[in-house]
Design a protein around this motif. Structure first.
Motif, mmCIF file in Angstrom:
data_model
loop_
_atom_site.group_PDB
_atom_site.id
_atom_site.type_symbol
_atom_site.label_atom_id
_atom_site.label_comp_id
_atom_site.label_asym_id
_atom_site.label_seq_id
_atom_site.Cartn_x
_atom_site.Cartn_y
_atom_site.Cartn_z
ATOM 1 N N ILE A 6 1.921 29.442 -32.022
ATOM 2 C CA ILE A 6 1.704 28.660 -30.805
ATOM 3 C C ILE A 6 1.636 29.573 -29.583
ATOM 4 C CG2 ILE A 6 2.692 26.912 -29.281
ATOM 5 C CD1 ILE A 6 3.844 25.558 -31.718
ATOM 6 N N LEU A 7 2.544 30.542 -29.531
ATOM 7 C CA LEU A 7 2.575 31.463 -28.394
ATOM 8 C C LEU A 7 1.311 32.321 -28.340
ATOM 9 C CD1 LEU A 7 6.322 32.483 -28.644
ATOM 10 C CD2 LEU A 7 5.265 31.240 -26.741
ATOM 11 N N ASP A 8 0.802 32.718 -29.511
ATOM 12 C CA ASP A 8 -0.460 33.472 -29.547
ATOM 13 C C ASP A 8 -1.594 32.634 -28.971
ATOM 14 O OD1 ASP A 8 0.561 35.793 -30.634
ATOM 15 O OD2 ASP A 8 0.218 35.180 -32.708
ATOM 16 N N GLN A 9 -1.571 31.339 -29.254
ATOM 17 C CA GLN A 9 -2.601 30.449 -28.720
ATOM 18 C C GLN A 9 -2.478 30.326 -27.197
ATOM 19 O OE1 GLN A 9 -5.162 29.138 -30.252
ATOM 20 N NE2 GLN A 9 -5.875 28.066 -28.413
ATOM 21 N N ILE A 10 -1.230 30.197 -26.712
ATOM 22 C CA ILE A 10 -1.002 30.126 -25.264
ATOM 23 C C ILE A 10 -1.490 31.406 -24.591
ATOM 24 C CG2 ILE A 10 0.771 30.009 -23.461
ATOM 25 C CD1 ILE A 10 2.418 28.244 -25.349
ATOM 26 N N GLY A 55 -1.881 41.803 -23.206
ATOM 27 C CA GLY A 55 -0.864 40.771 -23.391
ATOM 28 C C GLY A 55 -0.206 40.921 -24.749
ATOM 29 N N PHE A 56 1.049 40.483 -24.887
ATOM 30 C CA PHE A 56 1.727 40.550 -26.186
ATOM 31 C C PHE A 56 2.820 39.479 -26.268
ATOM 32 C CE2 PHE A 56 4.668 42.840 -23.563
ATOM 33 C CZ PHE A 56 5.916 42.654 -24.138
ATOM 34 N N ILE A 57 3.187 39.142 -27.503
ATOM 35 C CA ILE A 57 4.276 38.201 -27.782
ATOM 36 C C ILE A 57 5.407 38.969 -28.445
ATOM 37 C CG2 ILE A 57 4.958 36.117 -29.024
ATOM 38 C CD1 ILE A 57 2.991 35.614 -26.751
ATOM 39 N N ASP A 58 6.645 38.759 -27.986
ATOM 40 C CA ASP A 58 7.825 39.474 -28.480
ATOM 41 C C ASP A 58 8.497 38.648 -29.581
ATOM 42 O OD1 ASP A 58 10.129 40.850 -28.939
ATOM 43 O OD2 ASP A 58 10.663 41.104 -26.831
ATOM 44 N N THR A 59 8.303 39.056 -30.849
ATOM 45 C CA THR A 59 8.878 38.325 -31.977
ATOM 46 C C THR A 59 10.401 38.326 -31.927
ATOM 47 O OG1 THR A 59 6.975 38.981 -33.331
ATOM 48 C CG2 THR A 59 8.892 38.119 -34.493
ATOM 49 N N MET A 60 10.990 39.433 -31.508
ATOM 50 C CA MET A 60 12.458 39.504 -31.432
ATOM 51 C C MET A 60 12.993 38.511 -30.408
ATOM 52 S SD MET A 60 15.094 40.795 -32.772
ATOM 53 C CE MET A 60 14.317 42.141 -33.700
ATOM 54 N N ALA A 61 12.299 38.347 -29.305
ATOM 55 C CA ALA A 61 12.732 37.401 -28.278
ATOM 56 C C ALA A 61 12.672 35.968 -28.799
ATOM 57 C CB ALA A 61 11.855 37.549 -27.038
ATOM 58 N N LYS A 121 15.155 33.635 -26.407
ATOM 59 C CA LYS A 121 15.207 34.038 -25.007
ATOM 60 C C LYS A 121 14.242 33.189 -24.182
ATOM 61 C CE LYS A 121 16.672 38.851 -25.650
ATOM 62 N NZ LYS A 121 16.347 40.267 -25.355
ATOM 63 N N GLU A 122 14.386 33.254 -22.863
ATOM 64 C CA GLU A 122 13.538 32.452 -22.000
ATOM 65 C C GLU A 122 12.132 33.054 -21.888
ATOM 66 O OE1 GLU A 122 11.889 29.634 -19.739
ATOM 67 O OE2 GLU A 122 13.776 29.542 -20.879
ATOM 68 N N THR A 123 12.046 34.406 -21.783
ATOM 69 C CA THR A 123 10.743 35.074 -21.728
ATOM 70 C C THR A 123 10.382 35.556 -23.125
ATOM 71 O OG1 THR A 123 11.097 35.790 -19.434
ATOM 72 C CG2 THR A 123 9.426 36.967 -20.722
ATOM 73 N N LEU A 124 9.262 35.048 -23.640
ATOM 74 C CA LEU A 124 8.867 35.335 -25.027
ATOM 75 C C LEU A 124 7.625 36.212 -25.118
ATOM 76 C CD1 LEU A 124 9.367 31.738 -26.489
ATOM 77 C CD2 LEU A 124 11.002 33.632 -26.445
ATOM 78 N N GLY A 125 6.991 36.463 -23.981
ATOM 79 C CA GLY A 125 5.804 37.300 -23.981
ATOM 80 C C GLY A 125 5.386 37.622 -22.561
ATOM 81 N N ILE A 126 4.410 38.526 -22.450
ATOM 82 C CA ILE A 126 3.948 38.965 -21.126
ATOM 83 C C ILE A 126 2.428 39.099 -21.147
ATOM 84 C CG2 ILE A 126 3.930 40.863 -19.468
ATOM 85 C CD1 ILE A 126 6.489 39.413 -19.325
ATOM 86 N N LEU A 127 1.792 38.680 -20.068
ATOM 87 C CA LEU A 127 0.368 38.955 -19.851
ATOM 88 C C LEU A 127 0.279 39.636 -18.494
ATOM 89 C CD1 LEU A 127 -2.598 38.799 -20.523
ATOM 90 C CD2 LEU A 127 -2.662 36.495 -19.555
ATOM 91 N N THR A 150 10.079 31.092 -36.892
ATOM 92 C CA THR A 150 9.662 32.132 -35.948
ATOM 93 C C THR A 150 8.162 32.364 -36.029
ATOM 94 O OG1 THR A 150 11.817 33.226 -36.129
ATOM 95 C CG2 THR A 150 9.991 34.551 -35.286
ATOM 96 N N GLU A 151 7.621 32.374 -37.257
ATOM 97 C CA GLU A 151 6.193 32.596 -37.434
ATOM 98 C C GLU A 151 5.385 31.437 -36.849
ATOM 99 O OE1 GLU A 151 2.692 34.298 -38.198
ATOM 100 O OE2 GLU A 151 4.664 35.245 -38.405
ATOM 101 N N GLY A 152 5.892 30.212 -37.049
ATOM 102 C CA GLY A 152 5.200 29.052 -36.494
ATOM 103 C C GLY A 152 5.185 29.069 -34.980
ATOM 104 N N LYS A 153 6.324 29.433 -34.370
ATOM 105 C CA LYS A 153 6.387 29.519 -32.909
ATOM 106 C C LYS A 153 5.471 30.620 -32.388
ATOM 107 C CE LYS A 153 11.134 27.769 -32.613
ATOM 108 N NZ LYS A 153 12.528 28.082 -32.271
#
Length: 364
Positions: free
Chosen positions: A139-143, A88-94, A99-105, A133-136
């Motif tokens: 949260i996304l890393d936690q999700i 799984g990963f989170i896309d910082t650029m997104a 964007k609507e999709t910010l990461g993929i598992l 961006t870092e704060g978001k």
């Protein structure tokens, strides 16, 4: 609290405060200290020397700290292994491009909507820490981690273990019974506007707001002082609120004597008779409260009695009627379930308590 800051150690207060506070002796008062919030004057009430607590006093605290550190280290290792396993990963650029999709598992997207839902759960005061961006990303890393852990739970089928089931059994029972009650009561209640208006008319007295007055008070100890203060108030050179701060002995003095709004039946009769008979802006005569307490009051504002309109109380009435109907349906549900259930009670008859007989004697 009389300005009491309590005990504090170095590193917990602004540097300009600490620099002065720790140099002062007990009982000494500082010169004015400039801070970002204004000027501060300090008085040192007490000092405690540095001390080293004994091992016995801190053993449990040390144990808890070490346990937490080891647990966190082990959890991080497991988390890193699982992240590599499930790719799984989170896309910082997104995130930056919103964007609507910010990461993929694997093939499951982690979306902006999920991020926003999580942000809304954070109290507003702390939410600003996660606007960057870092704060978001935090949260996304936690999700992402939660989703990975859930997949591992499913793969290992942890819910089949007795400990897992026992942990959630009470919650399952509660959820099921709550759902049943909702289906059989809450979801069946219907209320129309005509019913609400009918109840409003029947309970109109509950929505009547009595006449209210807002006053300021000055309380002094003698009649002569009260006359003097009243004359100053009538002269108008000093505001009534300022006079209250100078002369009044009442707790309201630091609010300029403001007593707020009140209706009849909440204050001594002598005060109510005086203020409710005066117009806005008028000052009462001296009123004796006791042998050592005299007051004068100024009427700041008056509100006429009125009845709260239907539109204002509609939701309150609806909640009341809904609660009554739901309770009635619930009682009917319980009675119906009792009738359908086969309940047998087995009671044993109580054995009679043996009576005490007088001891018998044999006579010769």
């Amino acid at each position: 609290s009389g300005g009491d800051m309590g005990y504090f150690k170095k590193g917990t207060q602004p540097k300009e405060i600490e620099k002065v506070a720790f140099q002062l002796k007990v009982g000494e008062i500082s010169a004015p200290i400039e801070t970002k919030d204004g000027f501060v004057i300090l008085k040192v009430e007490d000092k405690k020397p540095t001390e080293v607590r004994t091992y016995d006093k801190v053993a449990r605290e040390i144990e808890n700290t070490l346990r937490q550190q080891k647990t966190e280290k082990l959890f991080n290792q497991v988390s890193d292994d699982l992240k590599r396993k499930y790719r799984g990963f989170i896309d910082t650029m997104a995130i930056k491009q919103n964007k609507e999709t910010l990461g993929i598992l694997d093939n499951e997207p982690i979306t902006n909507q999920q991020l926003q839902e999580r942000l809304q759960k954070i109290p507003p005061f702390y939410r600003q820490e996660f606007e960057s961006t870092e704060g978001k990303k935090r949260i996304l890393d936690q999700i992402l981690l939660e989703k990975i852990l859930l997949r591992e739970v499913e793969e290992q089928k942890l819910w089949l273990s007795n400990k897992f089931v026992a942990q959630f059994e009470p919650r399952k029972v509660s959820t099921i019974t709550t759902t049943l009650r909702k289906m059989e009561t809450n979801d069946k209640v219907q209320i129309d506007t005509l019913e609400l208006k009918k109840d409003y008319k029947a309970t109109i007295n509950d929505f009547k707001v009595p006449e209210q007055v807002r006053t300021r008070e000055i309380v002094v100890k003698t009649y002569d002082e009260a006359i003097k203060v009243r004359n100053e108030a009538l002269a108008g050179k000093i505001g009534f609120d300022s006079l209250a701060k100078i002369y009044s002995t009442a707790p309201t003095k630091w609010q300029g004597g403001d007593m707020g709004y009140f209706s009849k039946g909440n204050k001594p009769k002598a005060i109510e008779d005086a203020v409710f008979s005066l117009d806005k802006g008028k000052i009462t005569k001296v009123i004796k409260l006791s042998d050592t307490s005299y007051t004068i009051l100024k009427v700041e504002d008056k509100k006429k009695a009125y009845t709260r309109p239907f539109t204002e109380v509609k939701e309150k009435i609806e909640r009341k009627i809904r609660r009554e109907k739901e309770d009635k349906l619930y009682q009917q549900l319980i009675a119906s379930l009792r009738d359908q259930a086969k309940i047998e009670k087995f009671l044993t008859e109580e054995e009679p308590v043996p009576s005490e007989e007088a001891p018998q004697t044999e006579e010769k």
